[in-house]
Each structure stands twice: as C-alpha cells, then as structure tokens.
Scaffold this active site. Structure first.
Site, PDB file in Angstrom:
ATOM      1  N   ARG A 162      -9.491  -1.092 -12.406  1.00 18.16           N
ATOM      2  CA  ARG A 162      -9.871  -0.889 -11.107  1.00 18.16           C
ATOM      3  C   ARG A 162     -10.769  -1.852 -10.535  1.00 18.16           C
ATOM      4  NH1 ARG A 162     -10.813   4.621  -7.896  1.00 18.16           N
ATOM      5  NH2 ARG A 162     -11.645   3.717  -5.741  1.00 18.16           N
ATOM      6  N   ASP A 211      -9.449  -1.914  -5.144  1.00 21.96           N
ATOM      7  CA  ASP A 211     -10.179  -1.306  -4.431  1.00 21.96           C
ATOM      8  C   ASP A 211     -11.251  -2.622  -3.954  1.00 21.96           C
ATOM      9  OD1 ASP A 211     -11.691   0.507  -3.048  1.00 21.96           O
ATOM     10  OD2 ASP A 211     -12.920   1.238  -4.799  1.00 21.96           O
ATOM     11  N   SER A 220      -2.828   5.607  -0.720  1.00 16.47           N
ATOM     12  CA  SER A 220      -2.791   6.913  -1.429  1.00 16.47           C
ATOM     13  C   SER A 220      -2.424   8.079  -0.600  1.00 16.47           C
ATOM     14  CB  SER A 220      -4.205   7.282  -2.064  1.00 16.47           C
ATOM     15  OG  SER A 220      -4.995   7.596  -1.080  1.00 16.47           O
ATOM     16  N   HIS A 222      -7.548  -6.274   3.834  1.00 14.84           N
ATOM     17  CA  HIS A 222      -6.318  -5.612   3.289  1.00 14.84           C
ATOM     18  C   HIS A 222      -5.316  -6.894   3.127  1.00 14.84           C
ATOM     19  CE1 HIS A 222      -7.824  -1.899   3.186  1.00 14.84           C
ATOM     20  NE2 HIS A 222      -7.793  -1.502   4.560  1.00 14.84           N
ATOM     21  N   LEU A 267       9.908  -8.711 -14.674  1.00 19.25           N
ATOM     22  CA  LEU A 267       8.773  -7.958 -14.281  1.00 19.25           C
ATOM     23  C   LEU A 267       9.082  -6.917 -13.374  1.00 19.25           C
ATOM     24  CD1 LEU A 267       5.543  -7.510 -14.389  1.00 19.25           C
ATOM     25  CD2 LEU A 267       5.685  -9.051 -12.151  1.00 19.25           C
ATOM     26  N   SER A 320      -9.091   7.986  -9.068  1.00 19.70           N
ATOM     27  CA  SER A 320      -8.375   8.498  -7.427  1.00 19.70           C
ATOM     28  C   SER A 320      -7.083   8.964  -7.422  1.00 19.70           C
ATOM     29  CB  SER A 320      -8.656   7.274  -6.638  1.00 19.70           C
ATOM     30  OG  SER A 320     -10.014   6.999  -6.639  1.00 19.70           O
ATOM     31  N   TRP A 380      -4.128   8.915   4.367  1.00 21.73           N
ATOM     32  CA  TRP A 380      -3.715   9.155   5.825  1.00 21.73           C
ATOM     33  C   TRP A 380      -5.093   9.443   6.691  1.00 21.73           C
ATOM     34  CZ3 TRP A 380       0.689   7.672   7.020  1.00 21.73           C
ATOM     35  CH2 TRP A 380       1.850   7.683   6.205  1.00 21.73           C
TER      36      TRP A 380
HETATM   37  C1  FPP Z   1      -9.038   0.014  -1.017  1.00 25.17           C
HETATM   38  O1  FPP Z   1      -9.605  -0.713  -0.457  1.00 25.17           O
HETATM   39  C2  FPP Z   1      -7.564  -0.482  -0.968  1.00 25.17           C
HETATM   40  C3  FPP Z   1      -6.905   0.248  -0.120  1.00 25.17           C
HETATM   41  C4  FPP Z   1      -6.668   1.520   0.318  1.00 25.17           C
HETATM   42  C5  FPP Z   1      -5.514  -0.544   0.352  1.00 25.17           C
HETATM   43  C6  FPP Z   1      -4.878  -1.485  -0.738  1.00 25.17           C
HETATM   44  C7  FPP Z   1      -3.767  -2.386   0.036  1.00 25.17           C
HETATM   45  C8  FPP Z   1      -3.600  -3.725  -0.198  1.00 25.17           C
HETATM   46  C9  FPP Z   1      -4.294  -4.572  -1.283  1.00 25.17           C
HETATM   47  C10 FPP Z   1      -2.543  -4.145   0.607  1.00 25.17           C
HETATM   48  C11 FPP Z   1      -1.096  -3.715   0.636  1.00 25.17           C
HETATM   49  C12 FPP Z   1      -0.585  -4.294  -0.759  1.00 25.17           C
HETATM   50  C13 FPP Z   1       0.665  -4.279  -0.901  1.00 25.17           C
HETATM   51  C14 FPP Z   1       0.992  -4.900  -2.514  1.00 25.17           C
HETATM   52  C15 FPP Z   1       1.652  -3.864  -0.098  1.00 25.17           C
HETATM   53  P1  FPP Z   1     -10.593  -0.067   0.379  1.00 25.17           P
HETATM   54  O2  FPP Z   1     -10.116  -0.266   1.815  1.00 25.17           O
HETATM   55  O3  FPP Z   1     -10.881   1.402   0.049  1.00 25.17           O
HETATM   56  O4  FPP Z   1     -11.889  -0.888   0.225  1.00 25.17           O
HETATM   57  P2  FPP Z   1     -13.622  -0.391   0.337  1.00 25.17           P
HETATM   58  O5  FPP Z   1     -13.826   0.670  -0.670  1.00 25.17           O
HETATM   59  O6  FPP Z   1     -14.343  -1.613   0.169  1.00 25.17           O
HETATM   60  O7  FPP Z   1     -13.551   0.293   1.774  1.00 25.17           O
END
Ligand code: FPP
Length: 238
Positions: free
Chosen positions: A178, A15, A60, A32, A126, A186, A64
């Site tokens: 987290r 996160d 998650s 991201h 792994l 979550s 969407w």
């Molecule tokens: C939460 O941060 C993160 C996500 C919803 C996406 C996590 C995805 C990646 C790290 C990239 C994909 C990784 C792989 C391994 C394919 P947020 O966007 O909710 O952050 P915020 O809470 O600061 O807005």
C-alpha cells in the site's frame, strides 16, 4: 493454490493520488491520471521481478461515495485503460481480468472489460487483475450465500470467492503493498491476504515505479514465512 505452485501474487492499494495532485496544484483527477501511468510502469516491470499475478485496487465499492465528477473520471480512466492496454497486453503476454461487481458499472466500462478479457485471455506471462467496484467483505458474503456443501476447504472456498467476482482462480496474496502512507487493508482481498506480507510505503502512488516494486519484492524475499508453523517455507526463490 499459487503459493504451492511457487507463483507470486502481489496486491497493491494504489493510494495517494489525490494528495499527490494537491501537492502539485492540480485537480484530483490529474492524480488519478498519473496513477494510471504508475500502474503501467509496475505492470511492465512485474514479470522481471518474478511476479505472476498482480491485483490492483482501482475502485472500491466504497468509492461510489466520492463526488460524481471524480467517479465519472475514474470510470473513464478504467475504460480507457482496458481498451488501450488490451493490444499492448496481447503483445507482452499479459492477461487482463477485472474483479468486483459488474452490475453497477457504466456500460462503456462493461464493454471495455469484455473486450480486454476476451482479447488477452491467452496471456501467460502475467495476470493483471484490476479491481473495480470491489469489496472483499461483499464478495465473501456473496460467496457464502452460494456455498454448496462440497465447498469445505480454504482452497475450494477461495475458488468460489474468485468466481463470484468473475475472476478465474488465483493463489493467495503473498505480498500486499500500500502506497500513500496509510496502514490499512481497506476491504481489499481480505480472504486471499490471510498470510500476506504487508508492505507500506509513504510515497504517493503516482511516484511509485519499477525500482520501488523491485525493492518491495526484495524485502518480501527476505521474509521468513511460517504460515502458523515453526518451519520457514521459502516458496519464492529469486
Ligand atoms: C486512492 O487514492 C486511489 C483511488 C481511489 C483510485 C486508484 C485509481 C488509479 C490509480 C487509476 C486507475 C487505474 C487503473 C489501473 C485503471 P486517493 O484518491 O484516495 O488519494 P488520496 O488518499 O491522496 O486522496
């Protein structure tokens, strides 16, 4: 399952990408992208920390609801990650798996999953389980609908649960990490985390690295795990 075999399963809610990007004056998608780099650092350092299975929450089922442009970017990153990392994973003995629903994923992502899972299925060092369109509650509901009478133990239900999300059986989560300052689960691996040690850090995911993972695992190894009994069990010697 994993704990009895002495395997170490770590789950991570990655996160804080969006807030990291905002703090750096970039678009959320840049956060991201930096998040993928952090995931690669963690994957590389995981075996050295004694980790056998790593479950990464990349998208998650509730994600969407985000703007179409962000969903599109995340799907693109997931497909690219799986395609590009497959060769590297084969070399380093990493088995890539994707858990979650597949029927709503775009075709390029489904193809990348098939490619990466096939190419890396021999990996023994792994297991990296990337959660895409994942909801623990949804998985529990789908498993419950398929429940045969023979499934009567936590372990056999756990195997059924893994299978509804196309995963191979995995042990319970030992350590649940987290980043990003929030202290919640979550809807990630709720059944599997029944006795997980919870580790929350304020730093945003893109800043997380090998040293932070090692610190989390060292903290975990110092925990007294009693699983509801009175006698501590040290399942994971360093
Ligand atoms: C939460 O941060 C993160 C996500 C919803 C996406 C996590 C995805 C990646 C790290 C990239 C994909 C990784 C792989 C391994 C394919 P947020 O966007 O909710 O952050 P915020 O809470 O600061 O807005």
């Amino acid at each position: 399952m994993g704990t009895e075999r002495g395997e170490l399963h770590v789950a991570i809610v990655m996160d804080g990408n969006g807030r990291w990007a905002e703090a750096h004056g970039c678009a959320r998608t840049a956060g991201h992208e930096a998040g993928v780099e952090a995931a690669l650092r963690v994957i590389e350092s995981a075996p050295g920390c004694g980790i056998d299975a790593l479950s990464l929450y990349a998208f998650s089922s509730d994600n969407w609801q985000r703007p179409a442009s962000e969903v599109h970017a995340l799907m693109g990153l997931a497909a690219r990650f799986l395609r590009e990392q497959a060769a590297r994973a084969v070399e380093s003995g990493v088995r890539l798996e994707v858990i979650g629903r597949r029927d709503r994923l775009p075709a390029p992502v489904r193809h990348a999953i098939a490619f990466a899972e096939r190419a890396t299925q021999g990996g023994r060092r792994l297991r990296v389980r990337v959660a895409l369109d994942y909801s623990a509650r949804d998985a529990i509901l789908r498993a419950a609908r398929r429940l045969p009478a023979t499934v009567a133990t936590h372990e056999s239900f756990g195997a059924l649960l893994a299978s509804v999300d196309r995963g191979t059986p995995v042990g319970p989560v030992d350590l649940f990490i987290r980043t990003g300052g929030e202290r919640r689960l979550s809807d990630f691996l709720l059944w599997e985390s029944a006795y997980a040690e919870l580790y929350f850090v304020d730093m945003p995911w893109p800043e997380f690295g090998a040293v932070d993972l090692a610190e989390a695992v060292a903290w975990f190894r110092g925990r007294s795990r009693r699983f509801g009994g009175l006698v501590p069990r040290r399942a994971h010697p360093a």
